[in-house]
Design a protein around this motif. Structure first.
Motif, short mmCIF file in Angstrom:
data_model
loop_
_atom_site.label_atom_id
_atom_site.label_comp_id
_atom_site.label_asym_id
_atom_site.label_seq_id
_atom_site.Cartn_x
_atom_site.Cartn_y
_atom_site.Cartn_z
N ASP A 252 -58.21 -12.31 18.27
CA ASP A 252 -57.80 -11.80 19.57
C ASP A 252 -57.61 -12.88 20.64
O ASP A 252 -57.26 -12.58 21.77
N GLU A 253 -57.79 -14.14 20.27
CA GLU A 253 -57.52 -15.20 21.22
C GLU A 253 -56.05 -15.65 21.17
O GLU A 253 -55.63 -16.51 21.92
N TRP A 254 -55.27 -15.03 20.27
CA TRP A 254 -53.86 -15.34 20.11
C TRP A 254 -53.02 -14.20 20.66
O TRP A 254 -53.40 -13.03 20.56
N THR A 255 -51.87 -14.53 21.21
CA THR A 255 -50.92 -13.52 21.68
C THR A 255 -49.68 -13.60 20.81
O THR A 255 -49.11 -14.67 20.62
N THR A 256 -49.28 -12.48 20.26
CA THR A 256 -48.08 -12.42 19.44
C THR A 256 -46.86 -12.49 20.34
O THR A 256 -46.78 -11.79 21.34
N MET A 257 -45.93 -13.34 19.97
CA MET A 257 -44.68 -13.50 20.73
C MET A 257 -43.52 -13.10 19.82
O MET A 257 -43.56 -13.34 18.60
N ARG A 258 -42.47 -12.52 20.42
CA ARG A 258 -41.32 -12.09 19.63
C ARG A 258 -40.07 -12.19 20.48
O ARG A 258 -40.09 -11.85 21.66
N VAL A 259 -38.98 -12.61 19.87
CA VAL A 259 -37.66 -12.63 20.50
C VAL A 259 -36.75 -11.80 19.61
O VAL A 259 -36.64 -12.07 18.40
N THR A 260 -36.09 -10.78 20.16
CA THR A 260 -35.20 -9.92 19.38
C THR A 260 -33.97 -9.57 20.20
O THR A 260 -33.89 -9.87 21.41
N GLY A 261 -33.02 -8.91 19.56
CA GLY A 261 -31.85 -8.35 20.24
C GLY A 261 -31.07 -9.34 21.07
O GLY A 261 -30.79 -10.46 20.66
N ALA A 262 -30.75 -8.93 22.30
CA ALA A 262 -29.95 -9.75 23.20
C ALA A 262 -30.63 -11.07 23.53
O ALA A 262 -29.98 -12.12 23.63
N ALA A 263 -31.95 -11.04 23.68
CA ALA A 263 -32.68 -12.28 23.98
C ALA A 263 -32.57 -13.27 22.81
O ALA A 263 -32.44 -14.48 23.02
#
Length: 157
Positions: free
Chosen positions: A138-149
């Motif tokens: 829980d010390e990590w944050t999931t990051m995601r880039v999808t679609g238009a970004a």
């Protein structure tokens, strides 16, 4: 019975992925087809692997996974993309057996980790995973880039 997924299991596995999407309250986000899953698992360059739980000839559980890599350890690990057992088969140990199969894969291949995500609201699964020795990261944050970004990032100068 827990075994490696075979081409004959693809349609059942796709059905279970859709059941999982419904359970995770996001059925509109699931667009997987049998052709896509078959290609990912059994195509020229498979990048996805899987195990199934079978009861009385029916596929009632899946574990779909792929390899990741730890630059710190210098070896691969297993990333579990989807774990799902039908509601009528939960409590029979199939989820644990699927995870055991992946742990065995790790040990046999000298992989140093088995990891996955779980939704924060999914307390039954979190409790189950903790009972097996899993530790929340829980010390990590999931990051995601999808679609238009994603498209914008790909075309950025």
């Amino acid at each position: 019975m827990i075994r490696r997924i075979e081409p004959r299991d693809v349609d059942a596995a796709v059905g279970l992925v859709y059941e999982l999407a419904l359970y995770e309250k996001a059925p509109e986000q699931c667009h997987l087809t049998s052709e896509q899953l078959h290609t990912a698992l059994f195509g020229e360059r498979p990048a996805l692997f899987g195990h199934v739980a079978e009861v009385d000839g029916q596929v009632v559980g899946i574990a779909l996974w792929f390899l990741n890599f730890s630059t710190w350890d210098g070896v691969h690990g297993v990333y579990l993309e989807d774990l799902y057992v039908t509601p009528d088969q939960r409590g029979n140990g199939l989820g644990k057996k699927l995870l055991q199969a992946l742990a065995q894969e790790c040990v046999e291949q000298n992989y140093t980790r088995l990891q996955w995500w779980v939704l924060n609201w999914n307390e039954p699964s979190i409790g189950f995973y903790k009972s097996l020795g899993a530790i929340p990261m829980d010390e990590w944050t999931t990051m995601r880039v999808t679609g238009a970004a994603l498209s914008a990032l790909a075309s950025a100068d």
